[in-house]
Design an enzyme around this catalytic site. Sequence first.
Site, PDB file in Angstrom:
ATOM      1  N   ASN A   1      39.310  39.113  23.026  1.00  0.00           N
ATOM      2  CA  ASN A   1      39.858  38.062  24.043  1.00  0.00           C
ATOM      3  C   ASN A   1      39.524  38.765  25.368  1.00  0.00           C
ATOM      4  O   ASN A   1      39.662  40.072  25.439  1.00  0.00           O
ATOM      5  CB  ASN A   1      41.526  38.035  23.800  1.00  0.00           C
ATOM      6  CG  ASN A   1      41.844  37.075  24.659  1.00  0.00           C
ATOM      7  OD1 ASN A   1      41.466  35.996  25.377  1.00  0.00           O
ATOM      8  ND2 ASN A   1      43.207  37.397  25.122  1.00  0.00           N
TER       9      ASN A   1
ATOM     10  N   HIS B   1      41.594  39.027  29.119  1.00  0.00           N
ATOM     11  CA  HIS B   1      43.065  38.842  29.625  1.00  0.00           C
ATOM     12  C   HIS B   1      42.941  39.360  31.216  1.00  0.00           C
ATOM     13  O   HIS B   1      42.709  40.418  31.399  1.00  0.00           O
ATOM     14  CB  HIS B   1      43.949  39.399  28.716  1.00  0.00           C
ATOM     15  CG  HIS B   1      45.534  39.152  29.207  1.00  0.00           C
ATOM     16  ND1 HIS B   1      46.102  37.821  29.026  1.00  0.00           N
ATOM     17  CD2 HIS B   1      46.310  39.900  30.203  1.00  0.00           C
ATOM     18  CE1 HIS B   1      47.191  37.816  29.584  1.00  0.00           C
ATOM     19  NE2 HIS B   1      47.442  39.067  30.221  1.00  0.00           N
TER      20      HIS B   1
HETATM   21  C1  GAR Z   1      40.292  33.917  32.871  1.00  0.00           C
HETATM   22  O1  GAR Z   1      41.038  34.619  33.963  1.00  0.00           O
HETATM   23  C2  GAR Z   1      41.006  34.467  31.569  1.00  0.00           C
HETATM   24  O2  GAR Z   1      41.151  36.124  31.725  1.00  0.00           O
HETATM   25  C3  GAR Z   1      42.343  33.644  31.392  1.00  0.00           C
HETATM   26  O3  GAR Z   1      41.944  32.406  31.724  1.00  0.00           O
HETATM   27  C4  GAR Z   1      40.797  32.401  32.964  1.00  0.00           C
HETATM   28  C5  GAR Z   1      39.868  31.454  32.228  1.00  0.00           C
HETATM   29  O4  GAR Z   1      38.743  31.454  33.080  1.00  0.00           O
HETATM   30  N1  GAR Z   1      42.680  33.924  30.174  1.00  0.00           N
HETATM   31  C6  GAR Z   1      43.909  33.849  29.769  1.00  0.00           C
HETATM   32  O5  GAR Z   1      44.808  33.852  30.773  1.00  0.00           O
HETATM   33  C7  GAR Z   1      44.410  33.936  28.389  1.00  0.00           C
HETATM   34  N2  GAR Z   1      45.511  34.352  28.228  1.00  0.00           N
HETATM   35  P1  GAR Z   1      37.549  30.461  32.742  1.00  0.00           P
HETATM   36  O6  GAR Z   1      37.564  29.335  32.116  1.00  0.00           O
HETATM   37  O7  GAR Z   1      36.647  30.491  34.240  1.00  0.00           O
HETATM   38  O8  GAR Z   1      36.548  31.663  32.008  1.00  0.00           O
END
Ligand code: GAR
Length: 193
Positions: free
Chosen positions: A112, A114
Amino acid sequence: MVQSTGPKKIKCAVFISGTGSNLKSLIQFSKKKNSLISIELIISDNPKAKGLNLGKIPKISKKVFNYQERKIAEKKIISEVKNKKIKLICLAGFMRILSKNFIKSFKGKILNIHPSLLPKYKGLNTHERAISNNEKYSGCTVHFVSSKLDSGKIILQKKVKISKRDTAKSLAKKILNQEHKLYPKAIRKVFSL
Ligand code: GAR
């Protein structure tokens, strides 16, 4: 003469819920010469996820699962992932919590990303919380997924400086740029490349 088919690539599934910018960077990574991963499957809980339009490459199949009932959704996902002989699952902005049973089925094979320097700021609204706590730095983390939220073994982290003028939005953008580099690096590290 026997023709070499080249080294076997690690079959990978990417799970998304939204924009899919990390998915995009992983697709680019998979297309690099000598890359050891091939993205075979994109899974989403959200039919409107923008990222679903990125995988417009015929080889990558895309599946959306209705998460009204997690148990049913996960059962279908497990069979899809096993059918495709996936060896690595990359969560990339997948905003659902996987059940213990799901994680057990793919132990050590789920990563994952984060948007914080774990163990700080697990869960949601990481940037808001980092700014309101006057942190000087935040960043992003790639980790193995364990049954405890955002708590599995850390693979790699990247620090990002928070400036006085940063808002949650500007910080999110800065961190996201680093995420795109960090995820491929972390995959390389996991497979010791
Ligand atoms: C990213 O910043 C990722 O780290 C976060 O969501 C965003 C997705 O962006 N994930 C979380 O918060 C998981 N808990 P993306 O769809 O443009 O890759």
